[in-house]
Design an enzyme around this catalytic site. Sequence first.
Site, PDB file in Angstrom:
ATOM      1  CB  CYS A  27      -0.818  -0.062   1.044  1.00 34.39           C
ATOM      2  SG  CYS A  27      -1.883  -1.423   0.874  1.00 34.39           S
TER       3      CYS A  27
ATOM      4  CG  HIS B 198      -2.099   4.830   5.049  1.00 34.06           C
ATOM      5  ND1 HIS B 198      -1.976   4.379   4.140  1.00 34.06           N
ATOM      6  CD2 HIS B 198      -2.655   3.516   5.645  1.00 34.06           C
ATOM      7  CE1 HIS B 198      -2.758   3.619   3.944  1.00 34.06           C
ATOM      8  NE2 HIS B 198      -2.901   2.918   4.706  1.00 34.06           N
TER       9      HIS B 198
ATOM     10  CD  GLU C 111      -1.793   7.837   9.036  1.00 28.87           C
ATOM     11  OE1 GLU C 111      -1.199   8.154   8.442  1.00 28.87           O
ATOM     12  OE2 GLU C 111      -2.790   7.248   9.106  1.00 28.87           O
TER      13      GLU C 111
ATOM     14  CE  LYS D 269      -5.317   4.468   1.995  1.00 29.58           C
ATOM     15  NZ  LYS D 269      -4.282   5.844   2.521  1.00 29.58           N
TER      16      LYS D 269
ATOM     17  CG  HIS E 189      -6.613   1.314   1.121  1.00 29.58           C
ATOM     18  ND1 HIS E 189      -6.013   1.467   0.532  1.00 29.58           N
ATOM     19  CD2 HIS E 189      -5.715   0.953   2.515  1.00 29.58           C
ATOM     20  CE1 HIS E 189      -4.478   1.112   1.342  1.00 29.58           C
ATOM     21  NE2 HIS E 189      -4.861   0.826   1.821  1.00 29.58           N
TER      22      HIS E 189
ATOM     23  CG  PHE F 276      -1.320  -5.385   4.743  1.00 30.35           C
ATOM     24  CD1 PHE F 276      -1.649  -4.652   5.925  1.00 30.35           C
ATOM     25  CD2 PHE F 276      -1.846  -6.518   3.830  1.00 30.35           C
ATOM     26  CE1 PHE F 276      -2.499  -4.868   5.916  1.00 30.35           C
ATOM     27  CE2 PHE F 276      -2.836  -6.410   4.737  1.00 30.35           C
ATOM     28  CZ  PHE F 276      -3.593  -5.554   5.274  1.00 30.35           C
TER      29      PHE F 276
END
Length: 423
Positions: free
Chosen positions: A170, A310, A321, A342, A347, A406
């Site tokens: 990502c 993010h 975050e 998002k 996403h 990930f």
Amino acid sequence: MSTRRVVITGVGVLAPGGIGVKNFWSLLSEGRTATRRVSFFDPTPFRSQVAAEIDFDPELFGLSPQEIRRMDRSAQLAVVATAEAVADSGLDIQTLDPYRVGVALGSAVGATMGLDQEYRVVSDGGRQDLVDHQYAVPHLYNYLVPSSSAAEVAWKVGAQGPTTVVSTGCTSGIDAVGYAVEVIREGSAQVMITGATDAPISPITLACFDAIKATTPRNDDPEHASRPFDGTRNGFVLGEGSAIFVLEELDSARRRGAHIYAEIAGYTSRCNAFHMTGLRPDGLEMAEAISVALDQARINATDIDYINAHGSGTKQNDRHETAAFKLSLGEHARHVPVSSIKSMVGHSLGAIGSIEIAASVLAMAENVVPPTANLHTPDPECDLDYVPLTARDWPTDTVLTVGSGFGGFQSAMVLTRPERRPL
């Protein structure tokens, strides 16, 4: 160390609810959401049945029947976004040395939709253990090899310089652009076409994220299912899309009178070496990436006007975050607006980092910070200014955009107006 400064002079975007830069920004600035029940196939068997889809007809954007047959949807999105970015840049690439024009494309899952569809065909809907390859399309190999998307973009613009795919989950969309910057700085290319693309909305993807309960089961209210930083959030909404940029040296762009969106002043990536899908709550690795990106840019934490987060909408990410922003920016973290797009476009895995870069440079162009939609009940552990529900007029000269993926990848990029950073 190279003194070459790299800027963005062209932007192209295909995102849920907003095909083209103008429509994309309209969606964000108005705080509208593009999340809905999956329509590409029947999602009934799945735990999460919502997604952020693009109403995209490749024929309307000039792709030929042969191109449509040859390219997976992710490649189609990238090629169309590339055309908009190149046109926006005003750069006549055909007049350049083709060996000095390169491509760096990010993608997390490549041709997922094409592979999923072709497996169903060759396996007769999964009924045959021994598949019959004679039923496959002749371009199946292109679906298997992610580099085919970068090749399609290169062919479209006639680029014969450095061409590659960056696949870091990502964070691919940030990392590909960061790589392209380095290619120009080292002198291997004069112009880079860069960005990312992913079209992962397929049964196999839904099944994979269902298994780890990463996506939201809020199927009764798709429009409000993506809720970053909200106390009622319960997973992210899968999306798709592509954002492509034209990068070139600052001096070259100025000589030809190009419109400059932003300078890419700093970029860093780190890995937490901790867990394939888990995050430490302290946010140390993301904080390290942010701090190093600021040092590269020679910019102080207090110079950051906006943080494009993010903000996936999972509990562990949003808290991670928040901690990272506090660690890296100190007290300034409590005074700078932060938001997650998002909440509106979902996403799109590897593509989202580039889509968020596009949102960041448009925020700079308009001096408007896009909101975090659906943020009604803030999580007490997420106690920063997340710009809930409504866009905000805000002087925006320098933006920090971050990504988390990930595998433990953490990436940060600093975008600023060149005049704010005279070196």
